[in-house]
Design an enzyme around this catalytic site. Sequence first.
Site, short mmCIF file in Angstrom:
data_model
loop_
_atom_site.label_atom_id
_atom_site.label_comp_id
_atom_site.label_asym_id
_atom_site.label_seq_id
_atom_site.Cartn_x
_atom_site.Cartn_y
_atom_site.Cartn_z
N GLU A 125 7.62 -33.13 -14.50
CA GLU A 125 6.45 -32.26 -14.54
C GLU A 125 6.01 -32.00 -13.10
O GLU A 125 5.98 -32.95 -12.31
CB GLU A 125 5.29 -32.91 -15.32
N GLY A 265 -0.30 -40.90 -11.38
CA GLY A 265 -0.58 -42.14 -12.10
C GLY A 265 0.55 -42.53 -13.04
O GLY A 265 1.06 -43.64 -12.99
N ALA A 266 0.95 -41.59 -13.87
CA ALA A 266 2.00 -41.88 -14.85
C ALA A 266 2.44 -40.57 -15.50
O ALA A 266 1.81 -39.53 -15.29
CB ALA A 266 1.48 -42.83 -15.92
N MET A 267 3.50 -40.66 -16.30
CA MET A 267 4.05 -39.43 -16.89
C MET A 267 4.51 -39.68 -18.32
O MET A 267 5.20 -40.66 -18.60
CB MET A 267 5.22 -38.96 -16.00
N GLU A 268 4.14 -38.74 -19.18
CA GLU A 268 4.29 -38.91 -20.63
C GLU A 268 5.64 -38.49 -21.18
O GLU A 268 5.73 -38.07 -22.35
CB GLU A 268 3.19 -38.12 -21.33
N HIS A 301 -3.68 -42.89 -22.29
CA HIS A 301 -3.55 -41.46 -21.97
C HIS A 301 -2.11 -40.97 -22.20
O HIS A 301 -1.89 -39.98 -22.89
CB HIS A 301 -3.98 -41.22 -20.52
N GLU A 302 -1.17 -41.70 -21.64
CA GLU A 302 0.23 -41.26 -21.76
C GLU A 302 0.68 -41.35 -23.21
O GLU A 302 1.38 -40.47 -23.71
CB GLU A 302 1.15 -42.09 -20.85
N GLU A 324 -4.17 -31.66 -21.04
CA GLU A 324 -4.81 -32.66 -20.18
C GLU A 324 -6.28 -32.88 -20.51
O GLU A 324 -6.74 -34.02 -20.59
CB GLU A 324 -4.61 -32.30 -18.71
N1 0A1 Z 1 1.09 -35.34 -17.00
C1 0A1 Z 1 0.77 -36.54 -16.31
C2 0A1 Z 1 0.46 -36.45 -14.89
C3 0A1 Z 1 1.47 -35.93 -13.94
C4 0A1 Z 1 1.38 -34.63 -13.52
C5 0A1 Z 1 2.20 -34.13 -12.55
C6 0A1 Z 1 3.12 -34.96 -12.02
O1 0A1 Z 1 3.91 -34.50 -11.03
C7 0A1 Z 1 3.54 -33.34 -10.38
C8 0A1 Z 1 3.25 -36.27 -12.44
C9 0A1 Z 1 2.41 -36.74 -13.41
C10 0A1 Z 1 -0.49 -37.11 -16.91
O2 0A1 Z 1 -1.42 -36.36 -17.21
O3 0A1 Z 1 -0.58 -38.29 -17.05
ZN ZN Z 2 -2.18 -36.25 -18.89
#
Ligand code: 0A1
Ligand code: ZN
Length: 895
Positions: A125, A265-268, A301-302, A324
């Site tokens: 992402e 922070g983290a990624m889903e 959240h994730e 989000e």
């Molecule tokens: N979707 C994830 C956050 C996230 C967004 C962008 C990233 O790279 C550009 C990485 C992580 C969340 O909302 O937790």
């Molecule tokens: Zn998110």
Amino acid sequence: MKTEHAPSIQRSDYTPLAWNVDGVDLHFALDPAATVVTSRLRCSRNTQIAPAPLRLLGEDLEVLGLTVDGVEAAPGLVTQGEGWLEIALEGRSAEVGIVTRINPQSNTSLSGLYVSRGGFFTQCEAEGFRRITWFPDRPDAMTRFTVTLEADAASCPVLLSNGNLIEQGPLAGGRHYARWEDPFPKPSYLFALVAAKLVALERRVTTASGREVLLQVWVEEGNLDRTEHAMDSLIHSMRWDEEVFGLELDLDRFMIVAVSDFNMGAMENKGLNIFNAKYVLAKPDTATDVDYEHIESVVAHEYFHNWTGNRVTCRDWFQLTLKEGLTVFRDQQFSADMLAVAAGDAGAASARAVKRIDDVRVLRAVQFAEDAGPMAHPIRPDSYQEINNFYTATVYEKGAEVIRMLHTLLGAEGFRNGMDLYFSYHDGQAVTCDDFVDCMAEANGHDLDQFMRWYSQAGTPHVKAAGAYDAASRSYTLMLSQHTPPTPGQTDKQPLLIPVAVGLIGPDGRDLPLRLEGENHAGVTTRVLELSEVEQSFRFLDVAVEPVPSVLRGFSAPVILDLAEDDARLAFRMAHDTDAFNRWDAAQRFAERVILVLTADAAAGRTLAVPADFVAAFRALLNDAALDPAFRAQAMTLPSEGYLIERMQPADPAPLRVALMHLMRALGTHLADDWLALCRTLEVTGPYRYHPTDAGRRALGNLALKYLAAAGVPEGLAWAQAQFARFGNMTEGVGALAALVQSASPAREAALGAFHARYRDDALVLDKWFALQAGAWRWDATAAPVLERVRALMVDPAFSLANPNKVYALLGSFFRANPAEFHAADGSGYAFWADQVIALDARNPQVAARMARSLENWQRFTPALQALIRVQLERVAGATGLSPDVTEIVEKALA
Ligand code: 0A1
Ligand code: ZN
């Protein structure tokens, strides 16, 4: 690096895909310097629109081969431009084969496939997948993925991807492979792979419908003893989503992986969440109560994204808040429920208020500032140059407030009905914010057309409230009006639909029953008024005595409330408002007023004097043993410097710091005996547990030490030193260290040294050590500027510009949490900022852009500071090879 001046992408330009990719087989021959990615795309024509070529996106890829239906693509079939490639496919379906070579080890941007501590990780992402292979890398392209990973078995014994493991085994030359299949079609931004030397904590749990699922938390071997809390948080999240929204885990296996180098922070990613290690690893000796709390909410959240984001995703990146804002709202509700349950019936309301206060603090300090600056945008932006710059407090936190307002307007049941309808209509689709709000409207028979303006209008609305009591008719009229200031590109603002929760407090401090004119039912003591016009008045009847209004209870809308209240009234609400959020807010407003007067006095060289009324009101809170300690800690924490800067016109960080130091010292000195007595009542005995009751006591105890240390009260400093010398958990350790660092005590340096010696090999704990020093105030007037310390820490062996956590801890804390030092009158902070932004940009544009944003609101500052900042903004803007990420930030700042 992309083009120097990225074009602006418009929301209105959306066009559907000409070709769908129904399935993709990916094969990764993993090698740090030369990974070969083989991809087979099964494409079918979208017959709903006019025929057009298949459009693929790619960045920094070396193409080794390109076939269509197994035959090398004829050159005439392929057209290529900057970042895109089009293939003129014939007929209704075709199979496209692409082989690319990439270099994960040289990928310092941490977007796409990269190497961290010898392992392979991905971050896709928003647009990272195109750095792995050519693909329709946009969220509405939903595809079934089958992934084969092949790697060296010794250095990468664990091979993970999304979905289910269907095959694995050894290969020649010490290599091995694993094949994964994800049964759910997904956009490429949710793809993930991990190939590394890791171990897992495992649990098997049964879902609401009786399916057994495997949960894993993967970490480096030495960290296995820090995984329990993340696992518990995951299980709690699963249960909560089943109970509150009827949503169940849809996979047989759900994995969390911790990685040390991560931008966010983290990624889903579907079934394979990848986390910044900071939001996974915790044990009492290394993580504070706040770390435990953050881990719980990020894990939730994730996990919640699995439905709000993954099962139903975004049609395009302008809709980012669809997933989000909604998911932040869900994680906020989850955390509030967890706190309330742990606090028990008697403490639940206060526990919920404490969580709400935490969330609003962030919103006011970060999002309000964003909404008042050059990057202001609606929660659903209309254009962007670089999407990575739009993972903002507006899209996330204000987006969550917008969802919360729907929840307030429709009620919990109405909101749930809207969610059910949303999933029944859109499961498996990529949709828009309008689709979501339409479901809420349809499920509740509620017209939400005006409400949609929250999605299109930027800027923080001001709501003005004024009340008048008429003793003769025993009525009270509350006049409400709204105004949203202009923001870049949006000069005219329309009135919004704003839910304003109101209560009326009688002279005895009790809430009066409310009856609105034209309505019969009386009895409620908090009423949500719907402000939909520029100006509206609301008349309450049967009001026996002149009340004190309590407006915007629970922070029912993300607005700035202008309500004229004198000190006596603020002190009254600080002592009596039955809405805990507003009671806290009254304390904040009183403190803000005192601080801004002190600041003006400091700037004018006048003597500083803290009003006795404020000290008395503060003392009353401090000694109110009936109040939950966590709430008292919130109420006695002064508004953040970042927030106060937004409230000053113009902002001048130096006198503001003088005022804050003076106030901290005064409150520490005048209330020294009260603070010390409080410390004695707060000690927590027994082994550490992450529990809101204990955490509240520790937070209040640490706050007491901070005031005592600031004032240089010898017994307070001795207490902090003793706590530091024998701390049994990180909350106490860092609390004591923070108090010593924020003091003129000579014990400061020894404590910092001892902490470093104890944790020199623990990267996450050292981040706290870096952050404390970068954010330190100069309590000892003879001490060197903090910038000197920051420069020295940059050459510490534990520091690295390549690790985002280190950059955020040291540079981020200096730029954002230490305004008086950063905005030094000689401009040295700004020159340093420009050097670091330019250096970072060459390796990691996302991190550089985040640092660059620390000066975006530069026009708030005094003319002398502005002149110095402009020079550095221009220097960055003129740097050669600047990324689109940083270009967008500095160009908008200078526009
Ligand atoms: N979707 C994830 C956050 C996230 C967004 C962008 C990233 O790279 C550009 C990485 C992580 C969340 O909302 O937790
Ligand atoms: Zn998110």
